[in-house]
Design an enzyme around this catalytic site. Structure first.
Site, PDB file in Angstrom:
ATOM      1  CG  HIS A   1      -0.572   6.666  -2.513  1.00  0.00           C
ATOM      2  ND1 HIS A   1      -1.340   6.829  -3.651  1.00  0.00           N
ATOM      3  CD2 HIS A   1      -0.528   7.884  -1.925  1.00  0.00           C
ATOM      4  CE1 HIS A   1      -1.735   8.095  -3.722  1.00  0.00           C
ATOM      5  NE2 HIS A   1      -1.258   8.751  -2.689  1.00  0.00           N
TER       6      HIS A   1
ATOM      7  N   GLY B   1      -6.269  -1.535   4.815  1.00  0.00           N
ATOM      8  CA  GLY B   1      -5.400  -2.618   5.230  1.00  0.00           C
ATOM      9  C   GLY B   1      -6.120  -3.702   6.033  1.00  0.00           C
TER      10      GLY B   1
HETATM   11  P1  NAD Z   1      -0.826   3.984   8.751  1.00  0.00           P
HETATM   12  O1  NAD Z   1      -0.945   5.377   9.179  1.00  0.00           O
HETATM   13  O2  NAD Z   1      -1.950   3.057   9.072  1.00  0.00           O
HETATM   14  O3  NAD Z   1       0.497   3.317   9.311  1.00  0.00           O
HETATM   15  C1  NAD Z   1       1.737   3.922   9.155  1.00  0.00           C
HETATM   16  C2  NAD Z   1       2.781   3.213  10.009  1.00  0.00           C
HETATM   17  O4  NAD Z   1       4.040   3.876   9.848  1.00  0.00           O
HETATM   18  C3  NAD Z   1       2.470   3.229  11.492  1.00  0.00           C
HETATM   19  O5  NAD Z   1       2.795   1.964  12.002  1.00  0.00           O
HETATM   20  C4  NAD Z   1       3.453   4.284  12.043  1.00  0.00           C
HETATM   21  O6  NAD Z   1       3.796   4.027  13.355  1.00  0.00           O
HETATM   22  C5  NAD Z   1       4.631   4.088  11.106  1.00  0.00           C
HETATM   23  N1  NAD Z   1       5.505   5.264  11.021  1.00  0.00           N
HETATM   24  C6  NAD Z   1       5.144   6.566  10.943  1.00  0.00           C
HETATM   25  N2  NAD Z   1       6.232   7.355  10.865  1.00  0.00           N
HETATM   26  C7  NAD Z   1       7.298   6.527  10.900  1.00  0.00           C
HETATM   27  C8  NAD Z   1       8.704   6.741  10.862  1.00  0.00           C
HETATM   28  N3  NAD Z   1       9.210   7.974  10.796  1.00  0.00           N
HETATM   29  N4  NAD Z   1       9.514   5.651  10.896  1.00  0.00           N
HETATM   30  C9  NAD Z   1       9.012   4.420  10.980  1.00  0.00           C
HETATM   31  N5  NAD Z   1       7.688   4.153  11.023  1.00  0.00           N
HETATM   32  C10 NAD Z   1       6.844   5.198  10.986  1.00  0.00           C
HETATM   33  O7  NAD Z   1      -0.533   4.013   7.189  1.00  0.00           O
HETATM   34  P2  NAD Z   1      -1.312   3.234   6.046  1.00  0.00           P
HETATM   35  O8  NAD Z   1      -2.667   3.809   5.926  1.00  0.00           O
HETATM   36  O9  NAD Z   1      -1.135   1.780   6.206  1.00  0.00           O
HETATM   37  O10 NAD Z   1      -0.498   3.743   4.759  1.00  0.00           O
HETATM   38  C11 NAD Z   1       0.727   3.178   4.358  1.00  0.00           C
HETATM   39  C12 NAD Z   1       0.857   3.325   2.852  1.00  0.00           C
HETATM   40  O11 NAD Z   1      -0.169   2.578   2.218  1.00  0.00           O
HETATM   41  C13 NAD Z   1       0.720   4.755   2.347  1.00  0.00           C
HETATM   42  O12 NAD Z   1       1.568   4.918   1.247  1.00  0.00           O
HETATM   43  C14 NAD Z   1      -0.723   4.803   1.904  1.00  0.00           C
HETATM   44  O13 NAD Z   1      -0.961   5.776   0.906  1.00  0.00           O
HETATM   45  C15 NAD Z   1      -0.889   3.416   1.336  1.00  0.00           C
HETATM   46  N6  NAD Z   1      -2.262   2.914   1.245  1.00  0.00           N
HETATM   47  C16 NAD Z   1      -3.068   2.946   2.341  1.00  0.00           C
HETATM   48  C17 NAD Z   1      -4.344   2.415   2.264  1.00  0.00           C
HETATM   49  C18 NAD Z   1      -5.237   2.334   3.473  1.00  0.00           C
HETATM   50  O14 NAD Z   1      -6.328   1.821   3.341  1.00  0.00           O
HETATM   51  N7  NAD Z   1      -4.870   2.774   4.642  1.00  0.00           N
HETATM   52  C19 NAD Z   1      -4.821   1.902   1.042  1.00  0.00           C
HETATM   53  C20 NAD Z   1      -3.963   1.859  -0.056  1.00  0.00           C
HETATM   54  C21 NAD Z   1      -2.684   2.384   0.068  1.00  0.00           C
END
Ligand code: NAD
Ligand code: MG
Length: 340
Positions: free
Chosen positions: A108, A134
């Site tokens: 993103h 995801g």
């Molecule tokens: P999520 O909230 O599901 O997961 C985030 C992960 O990061 C978790 O495992 C958390 O424990 C870890 N985390 C949080 N703070 C941390 C830190 N300080 N150090 C290390 N690890 C840490 O996130 P997500 O929804 O998978 O999103 C991740 C990226 O993907 C974002 O940029 C989001 O915009 C993008 N994205 C998400 C989706 C979706 O469907 N969820 C779709 C497209 C793009």
């Protein structure tokens, strides 16, 4: 017309000999890491020490390192932690190890678009953004399919950033469905717009308003839940499959007539569009981003947390929870909403 790429346009050999560090093991992180591993790539997951995901990732057969060690190890560093913490993690644990010729990747564009992260000139900066959750990125990959993706290159230091990005997307299965070329700016702005006005903001308000209108008029809340919330998915599945025409084919002519008569009454076109334009301009000029950054930094998430609590207590969530529990297939066990 946007440029589209498919598997035949992607060359996985651009990932040969490259180590891929996936930072974060949430919704996207677990899917990217496992799909890339199954595609034969050299993957590791970067996590905080003591993270509860550490054991999960290891159990799934992945190697896990601290964020620093993963960033040091990886030739491609994919940022899959929450957008609002990326800037700090980048500054403290990733930037020091981003040596020339490496690639920094995103799913993103928020942090690049709003300059919360400014990578050094010598690295490739690309985006591989699945247009779906995801968990679906993983389940479709396992089923031999994929989720469509966006590809963008912000910085092409090696001269191969596009090929590497496309190979990465092929590795997570996205090229099986189609890859659309875009820019960090367009992806960020359209993504924020879509989730705010239609997918999340718009839809939740529409359902809540419908639910409350029926309940206040004296109808059973269970009935209101089925009509205004549960059925949304059934209707959207038809649209997803064959467009609005497929939905109209499947619903009764009475429902279709009602669609034409009442849709524009509850969503007055000119007024709604003017409001949508105002939301879009807040996204384009950084007003929304600034508010979200402030909410996390100085506001301690007070607004965000109070809205989340308020919603949790809403009748539509409570009634829906009870009804879903008793549906024969039960709740969605891979969605851990309790930890939110
Ligand atoms: P999520 O909230 O599901 O997961 C985030 C992960 O990061 C978790 O495992 C958390 O424990 C870890 N985390 C949080 N703070 C941390 C830190 N300080 N150090 C290390 N690890 C840490 O996130 P997500 O929804 O998978 O999103 C991740 C990226 O993907 C974002 O940029 C989001 O915009 C993008 N994205 C998400 C989706 C979706 O469907 N969820 C779709 C497209 C793009
Ligand atoms: Mg999430």
């Amino acid at each position: 017309m946007a440029k589209m790429y498919y598997e035949k346009d992607c060359d996985l050999s651009y990932l040969k000999g490259k180590k891929i560090a996936i930072i974060g093991y949430g919704s996207q992180g677990h899917a990217h890491a496992l799909n890339l591993k199954d595609s034969g790539c050299d993957v590791c997951v970067g996590l905080r020490e003591g993270s509860k995901n550490w054991a999960n990732a290891e159990k799934a057969g992945l190697q896990v390192k601290t964020v620093e060690d993963a960033a040091k190890w990886g030739d491609i560093v994919m940022m899959l932690i929450n957008d609002e913490v990326q800037a700090d993690v980048y500054k403290n644990s990733i930037a020091p190890y981003l040596t020339e010729g490496k690639a920094l990747a995103f799913a993103h564009g928020f942090n690049i678009r709003y300059q919360q992260i400014v990578p050094p000139a010598g690295v490739d900066v690309f985006m591989a953004a699945p247009k779906g959750p995801g968990h679906t990125v993983r389940s479709t990959y396992v089923a031999g399919k994929g989720v469509p993706c966006l590809v963008a290159v912000e910085q092409d230091a090696t001269g191969h950033a596009y090929q590497i990005a496309l190979a990465y997307i092929a590795g997570i299965g996205g090229a099986r469905a189609g890859v659309m070329e875009t820019t960090f700016q367009d992806e960020t702005e359209t993504d924020l717009f879509g989730e705010q006005v239609v997918l999340c903001g718009g839809l939740v308000e529409l359902m809540r308003c419908g639910f409350e209108t029926l309940v206040e008029a004296g109808y059973e809340p269970e009935n209101a839940y089925f009509e205004c919330i549960h059925e949304v998915k059934l209707i959207v599945d038809l649209i997803n499959k064959g467009g609005v025409a497929a939905m109209n084919y499947s619903i009764s002519d009475t429902a279709e007539f009602g669609e034409y008569v009442s849709g524009s009454r509850i969503l007055p076109y000119e007024e709604t569009k003017a409001r949508m334009k105002a939301v879009l301009s807040d996204i384009q000029d950084g007003t929304f981003a600034g508010r979200w950054i402030a909410e996390n930094k100085s506001m301690g998430r007070t607004f965000f947390n109070s809205k989340r609590q308020q919603l949790k207590k809403h009748q539509m969530e409570i009634v829906g929870g009870e009804l879903r529990k008793n549906m024969i297939w039960g709740g969605d066990s891979d969605l851990d909403t309790a930890s939110n």
